[in-house]
Design an enzyme around this catalytic site. Structure first.
Site, PDB file in Angstrom:
ATOM      1  N   LYS A 171     -24.940  27.583  10.505  1.00  0.00           N
ATOM      2  CA  LYS A 171     -25.144  28.895  11.141  1.00  0.00           C
ATOM      3  C   LYS A 171     -25.718  28.633  12.527  1.00  0.00           C
ATOM      4  O   LYS A 171     -26.915  28.390  12.690  1.00  0.00           O
ATOM      5  CB  LYS A 171     -26.135  29.693  10.297  1.00  0.00           C
ATOM      6  N   GLY A 224     -36.009  26.244  14.671  1.00  0.00           N
ATOM      7  CA  GLY A 224     -36.175  27.491  15.432  1.00  0.00           C
ATOM      8  C   GLY A 224     -37.643  27.795  15.629  1.00  0.00           C
ATOM      9  O   GLY A 224     -38.489  26.892  15.550  1.00  0.00           O
ATOM     10  N   THR A 228     -39.980  32.578  12.681  1.00  0.00           N
ATOM     11  CA  THR A 228     -38.755  32.646  11.864  1.00  0.00           C
ATOM     12  C   THR A 228     -38.846  31.615  10.745  1.00  0.00           C
ATOM     13  O   THR A 228     -38.466  31.889   9.601  1.00  0.00           O
ATOM     14  CB  THR A 228     -37.495  32.349  12.716  1.00  0.00           C
ATOM     15  N   GLY A 229     -39.357  30.431  11.070  1.00  0.00           N
ATOM     16  CA  GLY A 229     -39.452  29.354  10.079  1.00  0.00           C
ATOM     17  C   GLY A 229     -40.325  29.742   8.899  1.00  0.00           C
ATOM     18  O   GLY A 229     -40.024  29.404   7.751  1.00  0.00           O
ATOM     19  N   GLU A 246     -38.097  22.518  11.427  1.00  0.00           N
ATOM     20  CA  GLU A 246     -38.381  21.935  12.745  1.00  0.00           C
ATOM     21  C   GLU A 246     -38.692  23.113  13.656  1.00  0.00           C
ATOM     22  O   GLU A 246     -37.788  23.850  14.042  1.00  0.00           O
ATOM     23  CB  GLU A 246     -37.155  21.179  13.271  1.00  0.00           C
ATOM     24  N   CYS A 280     -38.133  21.857  22.407  1.00  0.00           N
ATOM     25  CA  CYS A 280     -39.287  21.881  21.494  1.00  0.00           C
ATOM     26  C   CYS A 280     -40.246  20.750  21.835  1.00  0.00           C
ATOM     27  O   CYS A 280     -41.446  20.903  21.756  1.00  0.00           O
ATOM     28  CB  CYS A 280     -38.806  21.769  20.062  1.00  0.00           C
ATOM     29  N   GLU A 385     -46.484  28.557  22.692  1.00  0.00           N
ATOM     30  CA  GLU A 385     -45.426  27.676  23.181  1.00  0.00           C
ATOM     31  C   GLU A 385     -44.866  28.282  24.468  1.00  0.00           C
ATOM     32  O   GLU A 385     -44.620  29.484  24.533  1.00  0.00           O
ATOM     33  CB  GLU A 385     -44.309  27.570  22.140  1.00  0.00           C
TER      34      GLU A 385
END
Ligand code: NAD
Length: 481
Positions: A171, A224, A228-229, A246, A280, A385
């Protein structure tokens, strides 16, 4: 129009709905893709499930051969794939081409490991008995990928998953599906059996949500944002899927007083501004020892002034270096509000801090490479971040102070120390809370080494032979004669 690829066929969504993928440079439509829904995701999962038994019993040599062949086909089309990646993602062509090279290296790496999976034979205290550990693939794997490195981050999932004998549904991020679709077509053309490797497109909250909640999917590899993770882990653990995450990062870079200053400046520049800072593992907080702070900062500002923002399909004239736009307007809004917050709290802008001026920049989400000093510790660029070309630099007077500040983040993905002193190096390796430490080295994810985070940067590892462990389940066996 690009199509999804399910069970060896290029297909539309069941509803026939589509959406447009736009170029971040000018908003032009690059292509349209199917807007998949829950039924499309189920169709792909069913296809992957149907062929799992056969694929997992295909010899490791044969699986390896197909992966090597797939990488060859991708390499043969590298130029046009890199152009497509530049148009959908916004990164300069050379960076896109490098990303494809890295993808192929990773696929080759896992193809080579397919036939090297080892189990164990174990002595047992029981009479006439011994144990074995055999390692079995898990089943259908969902690979959920972000937009910043759409191809390498797809490869770090697909490579070990297929090498280990799993089947996969990919996806991609909604805004970067095109190069992924073409690569998965090519990998299927290499002879990977129908249904083993599929790709579905559509909103993360719909097709991604189905992947993480469908009980036939036994493993989710997610890259992501941390928020969301967290959701992905909560849903996927509901039916005990294996999950790796990750997630975001805020890598500290520490430059000690004995560092090779020119190498460290280059490391900071590339480490922060590659991919317009949308990485990242980028250098997001830079701690420089007092003694060389002024020399380091003026050298870095000089180098950063060489960047010229523009369309990634054209090269900047030397000595200028091309930097693309940010991927979305929302991404740029977020960066602008983080910089404003830092300035409101007393930060000084040494370079950048604004959008470029000129009508040629009006349609793209451009933002100038930015360096900040005198940044307050409670600023958003420290706490959050910063997913764009902004680098806050801090003065420190000792390694203890640098490490304490480096660890003062919810994230723990990468980190680096620049010094020739072995004691400093060992202290940093021991004490920095991060999944990776680079010593006098650019923050870069090698296929050969495990990569991943601690704290809010996630769990599990991609890259390295270690990644295979997350696609194989050890099964304990007792044999009695
Ligand atoms: P994102 O979390 O918005 O999206 C990532 C993927 O998840 C996309 O494919 C998206 O469609 C999908 N998704 C969204 N909602 C979902 C849901 N409910 N269920 C399942 N899937 C869903 O992240 P992004 O903005 O695409 O990527 C940027 C982030 O990724 C940054 O935080 C960056 O640091 C992180 N990242 C981490 C690594 C790493 O290796 N640690 C590498 C690259 C990027």
């Amino acid at each position: 129009m690009a199509k999804m690829f399910i069970a060896g066929e290029s297909v539309d969504s069941v509803t026939g709905e589509t959406y447009e993928v736009r170029n971040p440079v000018n908003g032009d439509v690059v292509d349209t893709v199917p807007k998949g829904n829950v039924d499309d995701a189920r169709r792909a999962v069913d296809a992957a499930e149907a062929v799992f038994e056969e694929w997992s019993h295909t010899s490791a040599e044969e699986r390896a051969g197909l992966l090597f062949k797939a990488a060859e086909l991708v390499e043969a089309e590298r130029k046009s794939l890199a152009e497509l990646l530049t148009r959908e993602q916004g990164k300069p062509f050379q960076e896109a081409s490098g990303e494809l090279e890295h993808f192929n290296h990773g696929i080759d790496f896992y193809a080579g490991l397919a036939s090297k999976v080892r189990g164990a034979q174990v002595p047992l205290p029981a009479k006439n008995a011994y144990g074995m550990v055999v390692r079995k693939p898990l089943g259908v794997c969902g690979a959920i990928v972000p937009w910043n490195f759409p191809i390498t981050l797809m490869g770090t999932k697909v490579g070990p998953a297929l090498a280990a004998g799993n089947t996969v549904v990919v996806k991609p991020a909604s805004s970067t599906p095109l190069t992924t679709i073409r690569i998965i077509e090519l990998m299927n053309q290499a002879g990977i059996p129908k249904g083993v490797l599929n790709v579905i497109t559509g909103p993360g909250g719909v097709v991604g949500e189905e992947l993480i909640s469908n009980p036939k999917v036994r493993r989710i590899a997610f890259t992501g944002e941390s928020a969301t993770g967290k959701h992905v882990a909560e849903v996927a653990c509901g039916d005990f899927k294996r999950v790796t995450l990750e997630l975001g990062g805020s890598d500290p870079m520490i430059v000690c007083e004995d560092a090779d200053i020119q190498k460290a400046i280059t490391g900071a520049m590339v480490g922060r501004f590659w991919n317009a800072g949308q990485a990242c593992l980028a250098v997001k907080r830079l701690y420089v020892f007092d003694k060389l702070f002024d020399e380091f900062v003026s050298g870095l500002v000089g180098k950063v002034s060489r960047y010229e923002v523009g369309d990634g399909m054209t090269r900047a004239e030397k000595p200028k270096i091309r930097m693309g736009p940010l991927h979305t307007a929302a991404q740029r809004d977020e960066i602008e509000s983080q910089v404003k917050d830092a300035i409101d709290r007393g930060a000084k802008v040494l370079v950048g801090g604004a959008r470029p001026e000129g009508s040629q920049y009006e349609k793209g989400h451009y933002y100038l490479p930015t360096i900040l000093v005198d940044v307050a510790n409670d600023s958003r660029v420290v706490r959050e971040e910063t997913f764009g070309p902004v680098l806050p630099i801090f003065r420190v007077s000792s390694l203890d102070e640098a490490i304490e500040k480096a660890n003062g983040s919810i994230y723990g993905l990468g980190s680096s120390i620049w010094t020739k002193n072995l004691d400093n190096i060992e202290t940093a390796i021991d004490r920095i809370q991060a999944g990776n430490v680079w010593v006098n080295s650019l923050h870069y994810g090698y296929d050969e080494l495990p990569f991943g985070g601690v704290k809010a940067s996630g769990f599990g590892r991609e890259h390295g032979p270690e990644a295979l462990d997350y696609y194989l389940e050890p099964k304990g066996v007792v044999i009695t004669r």
